[in-house]
Design a protein around this motif. Structure first.
Motif, PDB file in Angstrom:
ATOM      1  N   GLY A  70      -1.605  -4.921  -1.147  1.00 43.81           N
ATOM      2  CA  GLY A  70      -3.011  -5.133  -1.463  1.00 43.81           C
ATOM      3  C   GLY A  70      -3.744  -3.816  -1.605  1.00 43.81           C
ATOM      4  O   GLY A  70      -3.168  -2.813  -2.041  1.00 43.81           O
ATOM      5  N   ARG A  71      -4.995  -3.818  -1.225  1.00 47.93           N
ATOM      6  CA  ARG A  71      -5.832  -2.628  -1.365  1.00 47.93           C
ATOM      7  C   ARG A  71      -5.294  -1.480  -0.497  1.00 47.93           C
ATOM      8  O   ARG A  71      -5.047  -1.667   0.699  1.00 47.93           O
ATOM      9  CB  ARG A  71      -7.255  -2.976  -0.938  1.00 47.93           C
ATOM     10  CG  ARG A  71      -8.197  -1.810  -1.036  1.00 47.93           C
ATOM     11  CD  ARG A  71      -9.610  -2.166  -0.601  1.00 47.93           C
ATOM     12  NE  ARG A  71     -10.436  -1.019  -0.922  1.00 47.93           N
ATOM     13  CZ  ARG A  71     -10.913  -0.776  -2.136  1.00 47.93           C
ATOM     14  NH1 ARG A  71     -10.664  -1.623  -3.107  1.00 47.93           N
ATOM     15  NH2 ARG A  71     -11.624   0.296  -2.394  1.00 47.93           N
ATOM     16  N   PRO A  72      -5.096  -0.289  -1.049  1.00 44.06           N
ATOM     17  CA  PRO A  72      -4.559   0.817  -0.243  1.00 44.06           C
ATOM     18  C   PRO A  72      -5.574   1.313   0.786  1.00 44.06           C
ATOM     19  O   PRO A  72      -6.769   1.425   0.504  1.00 44.06           O
ATOM     20  CB  PRO A  72      -4.266   1.908  -1.281  1.00 44.06           C
ATOM     21  CG  PRO A  72      -4.312   1.237  -2.612  1.00 44.06           C
ATOM     22  CD  PRO A  72      -5.259   0.093  -2.462  1.00 44.06           C
ATOM     23  N   VAL A  73      -5.085   1.610   1.984  1.00 46.42           N
ATOM     24  CA  VAL A  73      -5.887   2.283   2.996  1.00 46.42           C
ATOM     25  C   VAL A  73      -5.017   3.371   3.614  1.00 46.42           C
ATOM     26  O   VAL A  73      -3.905   3.108   4.075  1.00 46.42           O
ATOM     27  CB  VAL A  73      -6.424   1.305   4.065  1.00 46.42           C
ATOM     28  CG1 VAL A  73      -5.326   0.452   4.680  1.00 46.42           C
ATOM     29  CG2 VAL A  73      -7.171   2.071   5.156  1.00 46.42           C
ATOM     30  N   ARG A  98      -2.541  -2.588   1.854  1.00 44.92           N
ATOM     31  CA  ARG A  98      -1.363  -1.725   1.836  1.00 44.92           C
ATOM     32  C   ARG A  98      -1.687  -0.547   2.737  1.00 44.92           C
ATOM     33  O   ARG A  98      -2.494   0.319   2.387  1.00 44.92           O
ATOM     34  CB  ARG A  98      -1.076  -1.254   0.411  1.00 44.92           C
ATOM     35  CG  ARG A  98       0.047  -0.226   0.298  1.00 44.92           C
ATOM     36  CD  ARG A  98       0.083   0.361  -1.104  1.00 44.92           C
ATOM     37  NE  ARG A  98       1.056   1.434  -1.218  1.00 44.92           N
ATOM     38  CZ  ARG A  98       1.111   2.278  -2.258  1.00 44.92           C
ATOM     39  NH1 ARG A  98       0.245   2.157  -3.271  1.00 44.92           N
ATOM     40  NH2 ARG A  98       2.023   3.241  -2.281  1.00 44.92           N
ATOM     41  N   VAL A  99      -1.097  -0.510   3.908  1.00 41.38           N
ATOM     42  CA  VAL A  99      -1.433   0.476   4.929  1.00 41.38           C
ATOM     43  C   VAL A  99      -0.502   1.677   4.791  1.00 41.38           C
ATOM     44  O   VAL A  99       0.709   1.569   4.968  1.00 41.38           O
ATOM     45  CB  VAL A  99      -1.323  -0.136   6.337  1.00 41.38           C
ATOM     46  CG1 VAL A  99      -1.744   0.878   7.388  1.00 41.38           C
ATOM     47  CG2 VAL A  99      -2.176  -1.404   6.444  1.00 41.38           C
ATOM     48  N   ILE A 100      -1.077   2.839   4.472  1.00 38.65           N
ATOM     49  CA  ILE A 100      -0.337   4.071   4.216  1.00 38.65           C
ATOM     50  C   ILE A 100      -0.620   5.035   5.367  1.00 38.65           C
ATOM     51  O   ILE A 100      -1.772   5.420   5.590  1.00 38.65           O
ATOM     52  CB  ILE A 100      -0.763   4.684   2.874  1.00 38.65           C
ATOM     53  CG1 ILE A 100      -0.493   3.704   1.731  1.00 38.65           C
ATOM     54  CG2 ILE A 100      -0.068   6.022   2.630  1.00 38.65           C
ATOM     55  CD1 ILE A 100      -1.219   4.037   0.442  1.00 38.65           C
ATOM     56  N   LEU A 133       0.146   9.637  -4.804  1.00 47.77           N
ATOM     57  CA  LEU A 133       0.261   8.186  -4.886  1.00 47.77           C
ATOM     58  C   LEU A 133      -0.588   7.588  -6.000  1.00 47.77           C
ATOM     59  O   LEU A 133      -0.512   6.381  -6.256  1.00 47.77           O
ATOM     60  CB  LEU A 133      -0.126   7.556  -3.543  1.00 47.77           C
ATOM     61  CG  LEU A 133       0.809   7.867  -2.368  1.00 47.77           C
ATOM     62  CD1 LEU A 133       0.228   7.339  -1.064  1.00 47.77           C
ATOM     63  CD2 LEU A 133       2.193   7.277  -2.612  1.00 47.77           C
ATOM     64  N   GLY A 134      -1.391   8.425  -6.653  1.00 48.33           N
ATOM     65  CA  GLY A 134      -2.227   7.942  -7.746  1.00 48.33           C
ATOM     66  C   GLY A 134      -3.325   7.004  -7.279  1.00 48.33           C
ATOM     67  O   GLY A 134      -3.732   6.095  -8.033  1.00 48.33           O
ATOM     68  N   LEU A 135      -3.843   7.213  -6.078  1.00 47.35           N
ATOM     69  CA  LEU A 135      -4.871   6.323  -5.530  1.00 47.35           C
ATOM     70  C   LEU A 135      -6.242   6.706  -6.082  1.00 47.35           C
ATOM     71  O   LEU A 135      -6.707   7.831  -5.890  1.00 47.35           O
ATOM     72  CB  LEU A 135      -4.889   6.404  -4.004  1.00 47.35           C
ATOM     73  CG  LEU A 135      -3.565   6.112  -3.283  1.00 47.35           C
ATOM     74  CD1 LEU A 135      -3.772   6.207  -1.779  1.00 47.35           C
ATOM     75  CD2 LEU A 135      -3.009   4.748  -3.669  1.00 47.35           C
ATOM     76  N   THR A 136      -6.874   5.767  -6.736  1.00 45.37           N
ATOM     77  CA  THR A 136      -8.233   6.000  -7.243  1.00 45.37           C
ATOM     78  C   THR A 136      -9.248   5.059  -6.602  1.00 45.37           C
ATOM     79  O   THR A 136     -10.443   5.319  -6.638  1.00 45.37           O
ATOM     80  CB  THR A 136      -8.281   5.826  -8.766  1.00 45.37           C
ATOM     81  OG1 THR A 136      -7.815   4.517  -9.107  1.00 45.37           O
ATOM     82  CG2 THR A 136      -7.408   6.868  -9.457  1.00 45.37           C
ATOM     83  N   ASP A 137      -8.769   3.956  -6.037  1.00 52.02           N
ATOM     84  CA  ASP A 137      -9.632   2.978  -5.376  1.00 52.02           C
ATOM     85  C   ASP A 137      -8.957   2.605  -4.061  1.00 52.02           C
ATOM     86  O   ASP A 137      -8.032   1.796  -4.034  1.00 52.02           O
ATOM     87  CB  ASP A 137      -9.824   1.749  -6.278  1.00 52.02           C
ATOM     88  CG  ASP A 137     -10.824   0.763  -5.702  1.00 52.02           C
ATOM     89  OD1 ASP A 137     -11.622   1.164  -4.831  1.00 52.02           O
ATOM     90  OD2 ASP A 137     -10.791  -0.418  -6.107  1.00 52.02           O
ATOM     91  N   ARG A 156     -13.619   3.997  -1.057  1.00 54.91           N
ATOM     92  CA  ARG A 156     -14.667   2.977  -1.067  1.00 54.91           C
ATOM     93  C   ARG A 156     -15.378   2.935   0.277  1.00 54.91           C
ATOM     94  O   ARG A 156     -16.605   2.963   0.356  1.00 54.91           O
ATOM     95  CB  ARG A 156     -14.057   1.610  -1.391  1.00 54.91           C
ATOM     96  CG  ARG A 156     -15.063   0.460  -1.416  1.00 54.91           C
ATOM     97  CD  ARG A 156     -14.385  -0.895  -1.354  1.00 54.91           C
ATOM     98  NE  ARG A 156     -13.600  -1.055  -0.124  1.00 54.91           N
ATOM     99  CZ  ARG A 156     -13.362  -2.231   0.459  1.00 54.91           C
ATOM    100  NH1 ARG A 156     -13.830  -3.343  -0.076  1.00 54.91           N
ATOM    101  NH2 ARG A 156     -12.636  -2.298   1.551  1.00 54.91           N
ATOM    102  N   ARG A 157     -14.595   2.839   1.341  1.00 49.99           N
ATOM    103  CA  ARG A 157     -15.126   2.829   2.694  1.00 49.99           C
ATOM    104  C   ARG A 157     -14.291   3.749   3.575  1.00 49.99           C
ATOM    105  O   ARG A 157     -13.107   3.940   3.329  1.00 49.99           O
ATOM    106  CB  ARG A 157     -15.103   1.412   3.291  1.00 49.99           C
ATOM    107  CG  ARG A 157     -16.067   0.443   2.642  1.00 49.99           C
ATOM    108  CD  ARG A 157     -16.046  -0.898   3.353  1.00 49.99           C
ATOM    109  NE  ARG A 157     -17.036  -1.793   2.795  1.00 49.99           N
ATOM    110  CZ  ARG A 157     -17.287  -3.019   3.250  1.00 49.99           C
ATOM    111  NH1 ARG A 157     -16.587  -3.479   4.289  1.00 49.99           N
ATOM    112  NH2 ARG A 157     -18.205  -3.778   2.690  1.00 49.99           N
ATOM    113  N   THR A 158     -14.920   4.277   4.618  1.00 42.66           N
ATOM    114  CA  THR A 158     -14.242   5.174   5.552  1.00 42.66           C
ATOM    115  C   THR A 158     -14.524   4.725   6.975  1.00 42.66           C
ATOM    116  O   THR A 158     -15.646   4.321   7.283  1.00 42.66           O
ATOM    117  CB  THR A 158     -14.718   6.630   5.361  1.00 42.66           C
ATOM    118  OG1 THR A 158     -14.488   7.034   4.011  1.00 42.66           O
ATOM    119  CG2 THR A 158     -13.998   7.582   6.296  1.00 42.66           C
TER     120      THR A 158
END
Length: 251
Positions: free
Chosen positions: A25-28, A57-59, A94-98, A122-124
């Motif tokens: 899902g959404r990367p964090v 997706r927990v990195i 990782l090419g993370l943009t969002d 997006r959020r921290t």
């Protein structure tokens, strides 16, 4: 989760940085604290699993000089802000943009430095960090330098003794970790005031190790403060930490 596969990449200077991940899902991206590693900070007590269960997706990288990542003993491998630079390089690799960004203690200060250096999550979530530990990054530097250079000399039950015990438990390399202290960069009020993205300041109700978390929230224009049970060490072992992170990111 103790057998998550290791992923590796060469950072900006060729040092190997290792990360683990779980979920879809959404990367964090989640950054651990000093003397710790991804396994100890995020996996052992179920925080990564709780966040992954909410569709993420927990990195989880091991910071330079920690865990399974490179531990060079050469001082030249530790320029100012090197941890933020490493993790900006990981985001790019990782090419993370969002994506979202989470840090605890040293990882929290590193996350703020990443924001100041141009990261755009997006959020921290900034956890285990206060205002004084942000604007004076060397505030506890003498304490940690003493722990790392005078191993075996501390009276049982003292703060130094407990820190040394945690260092031994995590298998940290004192000769590498002491160089991390020289990479710390303090942030200014002006820099903090310019961070306009949503931020959760999450801290143990008995945690004053890095100063006031409430004051840090007040210094950030789009931040709010939330207390969880525990102090700087015990909060990591309680499910409230992962639960609060997951709830904020999933809202």
């Amino acid at each position: 989760m103790t057998d998550l596969p290791l992923h590796r990449f060469a950072s900006f200077d060729g040092a190997e940085i290792v990360w683990r991940e779980t979920g879809e899902g959404r990367p964090v991206v989640m950054l651990h604290g000093f003397f710790s590693d991804a396994q100890t900070n995020w996996i052992r007590y179920g925080h990564a699993a709780a966040i992954a269960a909410r569709g993420f997706r927990v990195i989880m990288p091991d910071l330079r000089a920690h865990g399974d990542s490179a531990k060079p003993n050469d001082a030249a491998a530790y320029p100012p802000d090197v941890l933020a630079t490493d993790n900006l390089a990981l985001v790019a690799h990782l090419g993370l943009t969002d994506y979202d960004l989470v840090g605890y203690s040293l990882g929290a200060r590193t996350s703020l430095r990443m924001l100041i250096m141009g990261a755009t999550p997006r959020r921290t979530v900034i956890s285990g960090m206060g205002y004084q530990g942000t604007i004076d990054a060397q505030r506890r530097g003498d304490f940690f330098r003493r722990v790392l250079t005078e191993i075996g000399s501390f009276e049982r039950g003292t703060p130094e003794w407990f820190a040394e015990a945690f260092l031994k438990t995590s298998g940290g390399d004192p000769k590498a970790l002491v160089h991390i202290l020289d990479t710390f960069v303090s942030s200014t009020d002006v820099e903090l005031a310019a961070l306009s993205r949503p931020i959760l300041i999450l801290c143990g109700e008995d945690d004053q190790d890095n100063g006031s978390a409430q004051e840090l929230a007040q210094a950030l224009p789009q931040a709010r403060y939330q207390a969880i049970p525990g102090n700087h060490m015990s909060a990591v072992a309680k499910p409230d930490l992962g639960g609060a992170i997951a709830a904020y990111l999933a809202a």
